[in-house]
Write a protein that holds these residues in place. Sequence first.
Motif, short mmCIF file in Angstrom:
data_model
loop_
_atom_site.label_atom_id
_atom_site.label_comp_id
_atom_site.label_asym_id
_atom_site.label_seq_id
_atom_site.Cartn_x
_atom_site.Cartn_y
_atom_site.Cartn_z
N VAL A 184 13.16 -4.62 5.54
CA VAL A 184 13.27 -5.80 4.60
C VAL A 184 12.18 -6.62 5.39
CG1 VAL A 184 14.52 -7.68 3.69
CG2 VAL A 184 15.48 -5.55 3.92
N GLY A 185 12.19 -6.60 6.71
CA GLY A 185 11.57 -7.84 7.62
C GLY A 185 10.13 -7.32 7.19
N THR A 186 9.74 -6.14 7.20
CA THR A 186 8.29 -5.65 7.48
C THR A 186 7.78 -5.80 5.78
OG1 THR A 186 8.51 -4.09 9.01
CG2 THR A 186 6.78 -3.59 7.78
N ILE A 187 8.61 -5.27 4.89
CA ILE A 187 8.27 -5.33 3.32
C ILE A 187 7.89 -7.01 3.08
CG2 ILE A 187 8.82 -5.37 1.09
CD1 ILE A 187 10.77 -2.86 2.11
N LEU A 188 8.70 -7.93 3.51
CA LEU A 188 8.60 -9.39 3.04
C LEU A 188 7.27 -9.87 3.95
CD1 LEU A 188 11.78 -10.82 3.21
CD2 LEU A 188 10.66 -10.25 1.32
N GLU A 189 7.09 -9.16 5.17
CA GLU A 189 5.82 -9.77 5.81
C GLU A 189 4.81 -9.23 5.15
OE1 GLU A 189 3.89 -11.83 9.19
OE2 GLU A 189 5.87 -11.96 8.37
N GLY A 190 4.63 -7.97 4.38
CA GLY A 190 3.63 -7.53 3.67
C GLY A 190 3.27 -8.37 2.55
N LYS A 191 4.43 -8.71 1.65
CA LYS A 191 4.35 -9.58 0.57
C LYS A 191 3.87 -11.01 0.83
CE LYS A 191 5.02 -8.45 -2.71
NZ LYS A 191 4.26 -7.70 -3.63
N LYS A 192 4.15 -11.51 2.06
CA LYS A 192 3.48 -12.89 2.44
C LYS A 192 2.35 -12.97 2.40
CE LYS A 192 3.44 -15.39 6.90
NZ LYS A 192 4.21 -15.32 8.26
N TYR A 193 1.60 -11.62 2.65
CA TYR A 193 -0.04 -11.54 2.61
C TYR A 193 -0.67 -10.85 1.33
CZ TYR A 193 0.56 -13.04 7.55
OH TYR A 193 0.52 -13.86 8.55
N ASN A 194 0.31 -10.74 0.27
CA ASN A 194 0.19 -10.08 -0.89
C ASN A 194 -0.54 -8.73 -0.51
OD1 ASN A 194 1.09 -12.24 -2.52
ND2 ASN A 194 -0.91 -13.31 -1.81
N LYS A 195 0.12 -7.88 0.32
CA LYS A 195 -0.52 -6.69 0.60
C LYS A 195 0.27 -5.66 -0.59
CE LYS A 195 -2.93 -7.75 3.88
NZ LYS A 195 -4.30 -7.80 3.85
N LYS A 196 -0.50 -4.47 -0.65
CA LYS A 196 -0.06 -3.45 -1.53
C LYS A 196 0.59 -2.57 -0.41
CE LYS A 196 -3.47 -3.38 -5.00
NZ LYS A 196 -3.12 -2.81 -6.39
N ILE A 197 2.10 -2.20 -0.82
CA ILE A 197 2.94 -1.90 -0.03
C ILE A 197 3.52 -0.56 -0.59
CG2 ILE A 197 5.18 -2.07 1.29
CD1 ILE A 197 4.58 -5.14 1.04
#
Length: 158
Positions: A74-87
């Motif tokens: 969850v932490g990694t996914i949210l960090e990626g979403k913080k920067y609007n990354k494609k995950i």
Amino acid sequence: MIFVTTGTQKFQFDRLIKKIDELVGEKYINEKIICQSGFSTYVSQNFKSYSFMNSEKYNGYIKNCDLLITHAGVGTILEGKKYNKKILVVPRMEKFGEHVDDHQMQIAEGFYHKQLVYLCQNINNLYSDINETRDRTFSNYTFNNEKFVKSLENIIGN
């Protein structure tokens, strides 16, 4: 650049690292790959991998990557979403000795159904899932720290 992260759980995630290594070796993936491999034992032959890295370096790779491939942390996914990354999320699975149960599939499915990430359900489809992730438009995640803090204050009694 693609950043691959397997988290810091005391379990290997060789299945993911090996498949990416194969795709790079077979020239399906031609861009730079950086990997945080955690407790995995498979050693990549075709890209740079670190067992662990400090949070500044880790977050820097997330911030600067074009695509984030991650376990269902969850932490990694949210960090990626913080920067609007494609995950692209590849959940760890109990049957492969990657975790104690399949809760990561439940997490990944939750984010997937909200159109926040793409979900790799079969490692043999990883290459097509990478392309699908790149082609998709994802929903933004709304961070609401103020609401969280107020809820927490209510729970602990200010």
